[in-house]
Design an enzyme around this catalytic site. Structure first.
Site, short mmCIF file in Angstrom:
data_model
loop_
_atom_site.label_atom_id
_atom_site.label_comp_id
_atom_site.label_asym_id
_atom_site.label_seq_id
_atom_site.Cartn_x
_atom_site.Cartn_y
_atom_site.Cartn_z
N GLU A 1 94.30 -30.54 97.89
CA GLU A 1 94.11 -31.85 97.78
C GLU A 1 93.12 -32.30 98.89
O GLU A 1 92.26 -33.27 98.44
CB GLU A 1 95.50 -32.52 98.44
CG GLU A 1 95.51 -34.11 97.93
CD GLU A 1 95.04 -35.17 98.94
OE1 GLU A 1 94.93 -36.21 98.69
OE2 GLU A 1 94.79 -34.30 100.18
N GLU A 2 93.01 -31.71 99.98
CA GLU A 2 91.92 -32.16 100.82
C GLU A 2 90.54 -31.91 100.61
O GLU A 2 89.61 -32.11 101.10
CB GLU A 2 92.57 -31.73 102.26
CG GLU A 2 93.61 -32.05 102.94
CD GLU A 2 93.75 -33.56 103.55
OE1 GLU A 2 93.00 -34.43 102.73
OE2 GLU A 2 94.72 -33.88 104.06
N HIS B 1 100.98 -32.02 98.95
CA HIS B 1 100.13 -30.93 99.00
C HIS B 1 100.42 -30.26 100.54
O HIS B 1 100.60 -30.68 101.57
CB HIS B 1 98.55 -31.61 99.09
CG HIS B 1 98.07 -32.40 100.11
ND1 HIS B 1 97.65 -32.02 101.51
CD2 HIS B 1 98.47 -33.76 100.24
CE1 HIS B 1 97.37 -33.09 102.10
NE2 HIS B 1 97.66 -34.13 101.51
N ARG C 1 84.53 -45.12 98.79
CA ARG C 1 85.90 -45.27 98.22
C ARG C 1 85.68 -46.23 97.25
O ARG C 1 85.27 -47.58 97.48
CB ARG C 1 86.88 -45.56 99.64
CG ARG C 1 86.90 -44.82 100.62
CD ARG C 1 87.81 -43.68 100.26
NE ARG C 1 87.62 -42.35 101.23
CZ ARG C 1 88.71 -41.58 101.37
NH1 ARG C 1 89.65 -41.45 100.42
NH2 ARG C 1 88.67 -40.73 102.13
N HIS D 1 59.53 -23.95 114.90
CA HIS D 1 59.51 -24.37 116.61
C HIS D 1 58.85 -25.85 116.42
O HIS D 1 57.70 -25.77 115.84
CB HIS D 1 58.68 -23.22 117.01
CG HIS D 1 58.56 -23.46 118.49
ND1 HIS D 1 58.32 -24.52 119.02
CD2 HIS D 1 58.59 -22.51 119.57
CE1 HIS D 1 57.79 -24.50 120.52
NE2 HIS D 1 58.37 -23.10 120.79
N SER E 1 92.83 -42.06 99.32
CA SER E 1 92.84 -41.50 98.02
C SER E 1 93.74 -40.32 97.67
O SER E 1 93.71 -39.55 98.77
CB SER E 1 91.46 -41.27 97.83
OG SER E 1 90.44 -41.99 98.01
N ASP F 1 100.31 -35.26 107.43
CA ASP F 1 99.42 -34.81 106.29
C ASP F 1 99.42 -33.74 105.93
O ASP F 1 98.38 -32.95 106.21
CB ASP F 1 98.33 -35.45 106.44
CG ASP F 1 97.20 -35.88 105.22
OD1 ASP F 1 97.78 -35.62 104.16
OD2 ASP F 1 96.10 -36.04 105.27
N ASP G 1 98.10 -28.10 101.67
CA ASP G 1 96.71 -27.71 102.59
C ASP G 1 96.46 -28.98 103.59
O ASP G 1 97.08 -29.89 103.36
CB ASP G 1 95.29 -27.65 101.64
CG ASP G 1 95.24 -28.95 101.01
OD1 ASP G 1 96.30 -29.63 100.52
OD2 ASP G 1 94.19 -29.15 100.81
N1 LIG Z 1 96.82 -38.04 102.35
C1 LIG Z 1 95.58 -38.37 101.44
C2 LIG Z 1 94.53 -37.80 101.57
O1 LIG Z 1 94.07 -37.71 102.90
N2 LIG Z 1 93.53 -37.83 100.78
C3 LIG Z 1 92.10 -37.63 101.11
C4 LIG Z 1 91.75 -36.88 99.63
C5 LIG Z 1 90.42 -36.65 99.46
C6 LIG Z 1 89.67 -37.51 98.57
N3 LIG Z 1 88.53 -36.59 98.63
C7 LIG Z 1 88.29 -36.00 99.52
N4 LIG Z 1 89.84 -35.67 99.87
C8 LIG Z 1 91.51 -38.71 101.59
O2 LIG Z 1 90.40 -38.52 102.17
O3 LIG Z 1 91.86 -39.89 101.20
ZN ZN Z 2 97.65 -35.98 102.40
ZN ZN Z 3 94.67 -35.88 104.02
#
Ligand SMILES: NCC(=O)N[C@@H](Cc1c[nH]cn1)C(=O)O
Ligand code: ZN
Ligand code: ZN
Length: 520
Positions: free
Chosen positions: A208-209, A140, A385, A270, A459, A174, A142
């Site tokens: 991906e991120e 990826h 996770r 406030h 992930s 990354d 990004d």
């Molecule tokens: N290098 C892999 C990575 O950083 N993946 C992210 C993917 C993700 C899952 N949900 C949001 N982003 C990670 O956080 O594991």
């Molecule tokens: Zn990554």
């Molecule tokens: Zn990542």
């Protein structure tokens, strides 16, 4: 043969320590190469990579300079620019390249409220020789957000190479370093006049991120079309468990990401005027968030641990043999605030048990100072996770039930909504496959030691999708190490890992070409 390794502590800019590594001497490498009956052209390839190292670092510098942050709408043009940068570099290398649009993004808009385009997927092919194996690689382009004010010691989008070889910059490890690793491997073969050993299919995404929005559909669509020739898949987007021993990864956790929004007043208030007279969304939210998990990471949501696969005797015996030191974990963590004191419990917590993390609160006052505001609407963000045998729908249902009950107990007049922003499945594959054998031989050739076979706590949502859509074995072949600080401040990639990593990716492709055809 064990690798000769000397350690020399040195100070990191963030105050922790790291170690300078010294590697195999040439005669030891040559001896190991004979033992491994190696493809002789690899020596030429390795020398070529060494001689082009400045050029490869320059290419990484150009990539890091593009702030391709996928989670910020304002940065979307930069994400697109990064996709074009890759496409241009690949075209110059002679690959056939397509920039595939993915349509509009759901749930994020431009500042003016208009729909936001997803960044394109870079699809590329290098070589189409029917006599060769075809490897599909994914990465990826990004990155996670990064601001100097977050606590970076250097400008995050300006690659800073220190004398000791650490290269700081957002995306260095990354995943821009590993993605460029494939391009660099192609170029070093061309410059050295060495035949490229396989056909390479490439799929590089820009979301991906942010949960790989839109990519599953493309992979499913192209599984038997663009990716039809693939004999196996390789992803370089994770890290060694420590700093000394390379690894091959055969498992990932999934990630379900949730939002819980609580609102009440029509506008921010406030606290002197309305404090004690209005029910406050923030007060409700922190109590709901606090009910999810305890200080030792034990998830309080009913219906999560019940789904987790039991530990088999075979699995229980795996952990002690893995090269992993609590000391290195403390170094990566920058503190000793671990939940467990021992290696086995720590690895199990990372690889095979679910975890729940609270990430932030949108709409809350977070600047320095002492603003006396009562926020009208706040949105808490947390993720789970996931691991075998958890199911996305069952997990979502358990989370929604828990949050609704926790909010109901508060008997608040405010309004609560909970939803999953994105979900992604866990993945566990068989490492008993020629794809892993080739990577293990390449690792031994480049790093002078056998790799550990590991699972990972992070992930990569599309890994399972690639496996299912192509029906082929998927391997994770990391470049960086545990101290790289992906997603954190001061992310870095060691020059040694980058350059040896380029050798590793190329060597892996040579060993792929040599693996017996009848396996897998
Ligand atoms: N290098 C892999 C990575 O950083 N993946 C992210 C993917 C993700 C899952 N949900 C949001 N982003 C990670 O956080 O594991
Ligand atoms: Zn990554
Ligand atoms: Zn990542």
């Amino acid at each position: 043969m064990p690798r000769i390794l000397l350690r020399q502590p040195s100070r990191l800019t963030n105050g922790t320590t790291t170690h300078t590594r010294h590697y195999l001497t040439a005669p030891i490498r040559a001896h190991q190469a004979r033992k491994l009956k190696m493809a002789p052209q690899l020596d030429g390839y390795f020398s070529q990579v060494d001689s082009m190292s400045d050029h490869f670092i320059e290419r990484l510098r150009q990539a890091v300079a593009i702030p391709s942050v996928s989670s910020e709408a304002a940065r979307r043009p930069d994400v697109v620019r990064m996709g074009h940068f890759l496409a241009d570099e690949l075209t110059k290398l002679g690959a056939t390249v397509e920039l595939r649009p993915l349509g509009k993004q759901v749930g994020m808009t431009n500042a003016d409220g208009s729909a936001l385009d997803l960044p394109p997927v870079v699809l590329a092919r290098y070589g189409s020789d029917k006599a060769k194996r075809t490897i599909l690689v994914y990465g990826h382009y990004d990155v996670q957000p990064a601001e100097r004010s977050d606590g970076w010691d250097t400008e995050p989008f300006d690659l800073t190479v220190l004398d000791d070889g650490r290269m700081f910059g957002r995306g260095s490890t990354d995943d821009k370093g590993p993605v460029l690793g494939w391009l660099n491997a192609i170029e070093a073969h061309q410059k050295a006049g060495i035949d490229f050993p396989v056909n390479l299919l490439m799929c590089f995404e820009g979301m991906e991120e942010y949960g790989s929005d839109g990519l599953d559909d493309l992979i499913n669509e192209e599984g038997k079309k663009y990716f039809a020739d693939a004999d196996a898949v390789c992803i370089s987007d994770n890290y060694w468990l420590g700093t000394e021993r390379p690894c091959l990864t055969y498992g990932l956790r999934g990630c379900n990401y949730y939002s819980v929004e609580i609102s009440g007043p029509g506008a921010d208030l406030h606290s002197g005027v309305f404090g004690g007279t209005a029910q406050e969304p923030m007060t409700d939210l922190v109590r709901v968030l606090a009910s999810l998990v305890d200080t030792d990471g034990v998830i309080q949501v009913q219906g999560i641990k019940e789904q987790v696969a039991p530990v088999t005797a075979e699995e229980a015996g795996l952990y002690e043999g893995i090269a992993f030191e609590m000391e290195t974990l403390h170094e990566s963590l920058g503190s000793k605030t671990t939940i467990f004191e021992d290696k086995k419990s720590t690895l199990m917590a990372r690889w095979r048990n679910p975890s729940l993390s609270v990430h932030g609160i949108e709409g809350a006052f977070s600047a320095p100072g002492a603003k006396t505001v009562i926020p009208a609407k706040v949105t808490g963000k947390f993720s789970i996770r996931t691991v075998p045998n958890m199911e996305v729908d069952k997990t979502n249902a358990a989370v929604y039930k828990h949050v609704e009950e926790a909010f109901a107990k508060l008997k608040s007049k405010n309004t609560m909504k909970v939803w999953a922003q994105h979900t992604g499945n866990w993945w566990v594959a068989s490492p008993k496959h020629w794809n892993f054998n080739a990577a293990a031989k390449a690792t031994e050739r480049v790093w002078g030691m056998k790799p550990d076979f590991t699972r990972e706590g992070g992930s990569i949502p599309v890994t399972l999708t690639f496996e299912q859509a192509t029906g082929k074995n998927v391997l994770l072949l990391p470049m960086g190490s545990s101290t790289d600080g992906a997603h954190s401040i001061n992310e870095k990639l060691d020059k040694k890992n980058y350059i040896e990593g380029i050798k590793l990716l190329g060597a892996y492709l040579h060993y792929v070409a040599e693996e017996p055809k009848n396996e897998g």
